[in-house]
Motif scaffolding. Structure first.
Motif, PDB file in Angstrom:
ATOM      1  N   PHE A 136      21.258  82.458  30.116  1.00 37.50           N
ATOM      2  CA  PHE A 136      20.739  81.112  29.889  1.00 37.50           C
ATOM      3  C   PHE A 136      21.283  80.170  30.952  1.00 37.50           C
ATOM      4  O   PHE A 136      22.244  80.470  31.633  1.00 37.50           O
ATOM      5  N   VAL A 137      20.623  79.038  31.079  1.00 34.46           N
ATOM      6  CA  VAL A 137      21.104  77.960  31.945  1.00 34.46           C
ATOM      7  C   VAL A 137      21.245  76.705  31.090  1.00 34.46           C
ATOM      8  O   VAL A 137      20.720  76.626  29.981  1.00 34.46           O
ATOM      9  N   ILE A 138      21.947  75.735  31.638  1.00 32.18           N
ATOM     10  CA  ILE A 138      22.164  74.453  30.967  1.00 32.18           C
ATOM     11  C   ILE A 138      21.398  73.376  31.733  1.00 32.18           C
ATOM     12  O   ILE A 138      21.371  73.385  32.972  1.00 32.18           O
ATOM     13  N   ALA A 139      20.796  72.468  31.001  1.00 35.15           N
ATOM     14  CA  ALA A 139      20.059  71.374  31.642  1.00 35.15           C
ATOM     15  C   ALA A 139      20.239  70.085  30.846  1.00 35.15           C
ATOM     16  O   ALA A 139      20.775  70.104  29.741  1.00 35.15           O
ATOM     17  N   ARG A 140      19.780  69.006  31.455  1.00 38.55           N
ATOM     18  CA  ARG A 140      19.807  67.697  30.790  1.00 38.55           C
ATOM     19  C   ARG A 140      18.453  67.449  30.141  1.00 38.55           C
ATOM     20  O   ARG A 140      17.438  67.997  30.575  1.00 38.55           O
ATOM     21  N   GLN A 141      18.425  66.587  29.165  1.00 40.71           N
ATOM     22  CA  GLN A 141      17.178  66.315  28.462  1.00 40.71           C
ATOM     23  C   GLN A 141      16.151  65.582  29.320  1.00 40.71           C
ATOM     24  O   GLN A 141      14.965  65.649  29.045  1.00 40.71           O
ATOM     25  N   ASP A 142      16.573  64.940  30.392  1.00 46.55           N
ATOM     26  CA  ASP A 142      15.616  64.248  31.253  1.00 46.55           C
ATOM     27  C   ASP A 142      15.228  65.065  32.490  1.00 46.55           C
ATOM     28  O   ASP A 142      14.517  64.566  33.362  1.00 46.55           O
ATOM     29  N   ASP A 143      15.665  66.319  32.568  1.00 44.68           N
ATOM     30  CA  ASP A 143      15.241  67.207  33.653  1.00 44.68           C
ATOM     31  C   ASP A 143      13.775  67.602  33.443  1.00 44.68           C
ATOM     32  O   ASP A 143      13.324  67.778  32.305  1.00 44.68           O
ATOM     33  N   ASN A 144      13.054  67.784  34.539  1.00 45.14           N
ATOM     34  CA  ASN A 144      11.676  68.259  34.398  1.00 45.14           C
ATOM     35  C   ASN A 144      11.657  69.787  34.371  1.00 45.14           C
ATOM     36  O   ASN A 144      12.617  70.449  34.779  1.00 45.14           O
ATOM     37  N   LEU A 145      10.583  70.342  33.855  1.00 43.63           N
ATOM     38  CA  LEU A 145      10.494  71.793  33.679  1.00 43.63           C
ATOM     39  C   LEU A 145      10.469  72.556  34.995  1.00 43.63           C
ATOM     40  O   LEU A 145      10.918  73.699  35.052  1.00 43.63           O
ATOM     41  N   ALA A 146       9.985  71.942  36.062  1.00 41.36           N
ATOM     42  CA  ALA A 146       9.975  72.620  37.364  1.00 41.36           C
ATOM     43  C   ALA A 146      11.406  72.853  37.848  1.00 41.36           C
ATOM     44  O   ALA A 146      11.739  73.954  38.313  1.00 41.36           O
ATOM     45  N   SER A 147      12.260  71.845  37.731  1.00 40.25           N
ATOM     46  CA  SER A 147      13.658  72.021  38.171  1.00 40.25           C
ATOM     47  C   SER A 147      14.386  72.999  37.252  1.00 40.25           C
ATOM     48  O   SER A 147      15.217  73.784  37.705  1.00 40.25           O
ATOM     49  N   ILE A 148      14.073  72.967  35.978  1.00 42.52           N
ATOM     50  CA  ILE A 148      14.687  73.915  35.033  1.00 42.52           C
ATOM     51  C   ILE A 148      14.249  75.335  35.358  1.00 42.52           C
ATOM     52  O   ILE A 148      15.063  76.260  35.359  1.00 42.52           O
ATOM     53  N   LYS A 149      12.977  75.523  35.649  1.00 44.54           N
ATOM     54  CA  LYS A 149      12.460  76.859  35.985  1.00 44.54           C
ATOM     55  C   LYS A 149      13.141  77.392  37.245  1.00 44.54           C
ATOM     56  O   LYS A 149      13.469  78.576  37.321  1.00 44.54           O
ATOM     57  N   ARG A 150      13.399  76.542  38.215  1.00 42.12           N
ATOM     58  CA  ARG A 150      14.106  76.968  39.429  1.00 42.12           C
ATOM     59  C   ARG A 150      15.525  77.431  39.091  1.00 42.12           C
ATOM     60  O   ARG A 150      16.012  78.422  39.630  1.00 42.12           O
ATOM     61  N   LYS A 151      16.195  76.708  38.185  1.00 38.99           N
ATOM     62  CA  LYS A 151      17.531  77.124  37.739  1.00 38.99           C
ATOM     63  C   LYS A 151      17.485  78.507  37.087  1.00 38.99           C
ATOM     64  O   LYS A 151      18.333  79.346  37.332  1.00 38.99           O
ATOM     65  N   MET A 152      16.486  78.714  36.238  1.00 37.51           N
ATOM     66  CA  MET A 152      16.348  80.002  35.552  1.00 37.51           C
ATOM     67  C   MET A 152      16.118  81.130  36.554  1.00 37.51           C
ATOM     68  O   MET A 152      16.708  82.201  36.437  1.00 37.51           O
TER      69      MET A 152
END
Length: 190
Positions: A136-152
């Motif tokens: 898993f990765v950790i993100a902030r609630q105001d992150d967009n899904l594109a940046s989250i997907k890159r983290k994953m």
């Protein structure tokens, strides 16, 4: 004939590029807090005692029909993501004797040892430990899904299918939400 094939392939490629670009644009415009599951909306396991005091059977029962289980510390901090298939594989391997010498003395004690098997024993297996700690990765609630997907996508050594949203976007922040790969995929469709 070849000119027609080339033009058809070119149009098909253009449509594919447009679709990928549109999908990325949609992920960029979707914010985690708008689509995440809130902490009270999903099944989880809270570590209220030491891992060597938690029976593995107790953790298995916590899945309650779900195939993934977030595990949180006493403070509500994300610690592990468990996949039921991984736990079932461990149990099967245990009964097949794969861990003899590590977890049980011999085949004659496997049936009596299993009910006493603790969660920490499951975590002692290196391949399991890597998957549950880095799946898993950790993100902030105001992150967009594109940046989250890159983290994953950047996670090494294991397949990352989950995102924990914490109060401060760090691994030590309190869990407030959860995103799965299925939620992100659903919001990438154009």
């Amino acid at each position: 004939y070849s000119k027609d094939n080339f033009e058809a392939a070119s149009r098909s490629t253009d449509r594919l590029i447009d679709k990928v670009t549109s999908s990325q644009d949609k992920l960029k415009s979707t914010i985690a807090k708008d689509v995440m599951l809130l902490v009270n909306e999903f099944n989880r396991y809270d570590l209220l005692k030491a891992e060597n005091q938690i029976l593995l059977q107790e953790v298995k029962e916590a899945f309650k029909g779900y195939n993934r289980l977030p595990v949180l510390s006493q403070d509500g901090v994300p610690k592990y993501i468990l996949h039921e298939s991984l736990l079932n594989l461990f149990i099967t391997d245990f009964f097949m004797g794969k861990y003899d010498g590590n977890l049980t003395k011999d085949a004659s004690t496997r049936n009596t040892d299993f009910p006493k098997l603790t969660f920490d024993k499951f975590l002692q297996i290196d391949t399991i430990s890597i998957k549950v700690k880095s799946g898993f990765v950790i993100a902030r609630q105001d992150d967009n899904l594109a940046s989250i997907k890159r983290k994953m996508d950047a996670v090494k050594n294991t397949l990352c299918s989950d995102v924990f949203i914490t109060t401060d976007g760090t691994v030590n922040g309190k869990l407030i939400g959860w995103l799965t790969n299925a939620i992100i995929l659903e919001h990438s469709k154009v």
